[in-house]
Design a protein around this motif. Structure first.
Motif, short mmCIF file in Angstrom:
data_model
loop_
_atom_site.label_atom_id
_atom_site.label_comp_id
_atom_site.label_asym_id
_atom_site.label_seq_id
_atom_site.Cartn_x
_atom_site.Cartn_y
_atom_site.Cartn_z
N PRO A 33 63.95 61.85 8.92
CA PRO A 33 63.24 60.61 8.57
C PRO A 33 64.13 59.39 8.87
N PRO A 34 63.51 58.25 9.12
CA PRO A 34 64.33 57.05 9.30
C PRO A 34 64.88 56.64 7.93
N LEU A 35 65.95 55.91 7.95
CA LEU A 35 66.47 55.36 6.70
C LEU A 35 66.77 53.90 6.94
N THR A 36 66.03 53.06 6.26
CA THR A 36 66.30 51.62 6.25
C THR A 36 66.18 51.20 4.80
N ARG A 46 70.72 50.67 8.14
CA ARG A 46 69.86 51.50 9.00
C ARG A 46 70.67 52.69 9.48
N LEU A 47 70.13 53.86 9.28
CA LEU A 47 70.81 55.06 9.72
C LEU A 47 71.09 55.00 11.22
N ALA A 48 70.17 54.45 11.97
CA ALA A 48 70.34 54.35 13.43
C ALA A 48 71.60 53.55 13.80
N ASP A 49 71.99 52.60 12.95
CA ASP A 49 73.19 51.78 13.23
C ASP A 49 74.48 52.56 13.01
N ARG A 51 75.06 55.65 14.13
CA ARG A 51 75.17 56.70 15.15
C ARG A 51 76.62 56.83 15.60
N GLN A 124 60.76 61.24 1.36
CA GLN A 124 60.86 61.43 2.81
C GLN A 124 61.92 62.45 3.18
N TRP A 125 63.01 62.45 2.43
CA TRP A 125 64.12 63.36 2.71
C TRP A 125 63.98 64.69 1.97
#
Length: 175
Positions: A33-36, A46-49, A51, A124-125
């Protein structure tokens, strides 16, 4: 592949469920799931940040005694790692910002504390046990979820973290 093998070996070992915790592998076909989320200072995470870093997402609540007991070792781990290859995020489950802020002030907790006031992130998680910590490798893949309390400065924790950190610590091959 080596990371998956190392974690699978660890998960199969007899000690994984000792000490009041259990490591559950992430379902193979389940997307992450995304995490923001926003922390107590208003910073958006943001989880994407993140990486390229291993990430521990710890779901907790101030009313949860094992969560409270685990926090100092999570903080010690984060301080030990510094700005290195591991990021620890503490996601508070369904408490008001004022309650969380009071807990953070009383315990002098400097970890990034993200708010999940409706419990949507926990859902979500797939988190229903507190504390639960999602283990994400530096390769950006979820490796498992640790349910229950762990001393994050222990040898058991080091064994869990080693495969998560491995990709971030690889040295480029010499030519």
């Amino acid at each position: 592949m080596a990371l998956c093998f190392a974690l699978a070996t660890l998960l199969a070992s007899a000690g994984v469920q000792a000490q009041g915790y259990q490591v559950v592998p992430w379902p193979a076909r389940q997307p992450m799931p995304p995490l923001t989320a926003t922390d107590l200072q208003g910073q958006v995470w943001r989880l994407a940040d993140l990486r390229g870093k291993a990430v521990l997402i710890n779901f907790w609540a101030s009313w949860c005694e094992p969560c409270r007991a685990e926090m100092p070792s999570l903080q010690a781990l984060a301080q030990q790692q510094g700005a290195g290859p591991l990021q620890v995020l503490a996601v508070n489950f369904k408490e008001s910002a004022s309650t969380v802020q009071r807990f953070v002030q009383q315990t002098k907790l400097p970890l990034p504390v993200l708010l999940d006031p409706q419990g949507a992130m926990a859902r979500q998680w797939g988190v229903s046990v507190f504390p639960s910590t999602v283990l994400i490798g530096a390769d950006g893949r979820v490796q498992g979820v640790l349910r229950g309390e762990l001393d994050w400065t222990s040898a058991q924790a080091a064994q869990l973290l080693r495969p998560l950190l491995a990709p971030a610590l690889k040295v480029p091959a010499q030519r």
